[in-house]
Design an enzyme around this catalytic site. Sequence first.
Site, mmCIF file in Angstrom:
data_model
loop_
_atom_site.group_PDB
_atom_site.id
_atom_site.type_symbol
_atom_site.label_atom_id
_atom_site.label_comp_id
_atom_site.label_asym_id
_atom_site.label_seq_id
_atom_site.Cartn_x
_atom_site.Cartn_y
_atom_site.Cartn_z
ATOM 1 N N GLU A 42 -30.136 50.447 23.251
ATOM 2 C CA GLU A 42 -28.901 51.235 23.292
ATOM 3 C C GLU A 42 -28.124 50.875 22.041
ATOM 4 O O GLU A 42 -27.739 49.731 21.849
ATOM 5 C CB GLU A 42 -28.113 50.928 24.566
ATOM 6 C CG GLU A 42 -26.969 51.900 24.799
ATOM 7 C CD GLU A 42 -25.669 51.405 24.214
ATOM 8 O OE1 GLU A 42 -25.273 51.924 23.142
ATOM 9 O OE2 GLU A 42 -25.054 50.510 24.803
ATOM 10 N N CYS B 142 -19.428 50.956 23.676
ATOM 11 C CA CYS B 142 -20.335 52.041 23.280
ATOM 12 C C CYS B 142 -19.983 53.331 24.006
ATOM 13 O O CYS B 142 -20.179 54.424 23.477
ATOM 14 C CB CYS B 142 -21.781 51.651 23.566
ATOM 15 S SG CYS B 142 -22.377 50.289 22.554
#
Length: 498
Positions: free
Chosen positions: A266, A300
């Site tokens: 990720e 994020c």
Amino acid sequence: MALAGTGVFAEILDGEVYRYYADGEWRTSASGKSVAIVNPTTRKTQYRVQACTQEEVNKAMDAAKVAQKAWARTPLWKRADVLHKAAAILKEHKAPIAECLVKEIAKPAKDAVSEVVRSGDLVSYTAEEGVRILGEGKLVVSDSFPGNERNKYCLSSKIPLGVVLAIPPFNYPANLAGSKIGPALIAGNALVLKPPTQGAVAALHMVHCFHLAGFPKGLISCVTGKGSEIGDFLTMHPGVNCISFTGGDTGIAISKKAGMVPLQMELGGKDACIVLEDADLDLVSANIVKGGFSYSGQRCTAVKVVLIMESIADAVVQKVNAKLAKLKVGPPEDDSDITPVVTESSANFIEGLVMDAKEKGATFCQEYRREGNLIWPLLLDHVRPDMRIAWEEPFGPVLPVIRINSVEEGIHHCNASNFGLQGCIFTRDINKAILISDAMETGTVQINSAPARGPDHFSFQGLKDSGIGSQGITNSINMMTKVKSTVINLPSPSYTMG
């Protein structure tokens, strides 16, 4: 009074330098060197960790390989029991770990405690889910395929990959370590943890909780040091059978070097928030502030750009500004809403984006203000696509607003990004929301809520430069295993009997 490195954690500290963990022991590196961890608030050295050598990494890998073989033969229920014990110890010692998060990454105190508790819950849930997933196999009979009789039985089950290299990010060094450690261990793997520099001491305390739970010697290692010394050495190590990485574009470089090793990555996002004319504006403004400014935007899944219909833009901007004015700005110890960003270089990068927007004519809804690593919340209106902040991820408390005249314009901007982690839509029309969700090129779309990772058992994935593979407890367990099949061949079709 400081709690880190005291009590049950005293053995992880060697003078003023935290030890690394390998082969079931807390060790001091033969390098004689250490890495400083700077407190984002004071901008002074808060902790030091060992600068491990490549040879020490080799030894940790060798120990992991040996321990993994025995661990894979350990009954599944026993693996789960030790994980439950580790989770309980982790939650019992939440205070010293939370203290590390406050001092290493300037996480607000209440959020730091919540992260540790959430991590314990994640590990326990992983143990439960692992027993269910790994306790089931699959039987396939041969006559389900044309031209075959029932004379073959294929039994499939999941077996561990071997040694998992886990690399969590600075912003959730406990939770995103737990999301890798738990699935790896319940699946029968060994684990080598390389924590981020900012967040390393919290991770070392967390690993000690697993040590206290009684995991076999060598099964878990935690090596610290400079990326320039051991970063590539770890990710390209022949003893690594899987890499789970959360972070920035370093992951792209890792993926190019990893060869045949399975990857779970990720790598960030530019999460777009599309606001339609029929949206609940109070709900929108609350979620923009929460989504864009929680933990100073260092997530994020933070809202990174607001794409809002021109007809309602003024009203939403006004509501957001009113909420931003009420946010508490200051040190994490005071449970401030906005705390210093993690490093001076991060603050400088954010400032560069702000100055670029200023030069190109963005409207500043607040005065830009910075003291050291502390940046006050800033909403930038009338942002245009030629501004860097329209595309780049600030990872800070600065949020751009782009006014749009059609839904298609908003979708186009979202999909033009090289990122594709999450996005969100605000509308009262569920049919329209589903259509927009299908059109957005992101791993997840939230309807009438800001982007978020979690609950931890939800699938979490990114498209394009935002990542490879999918996370979430079930997905991570599956990713850290491989399928093993055994075929039973019968001398004659089985349905001829009876």
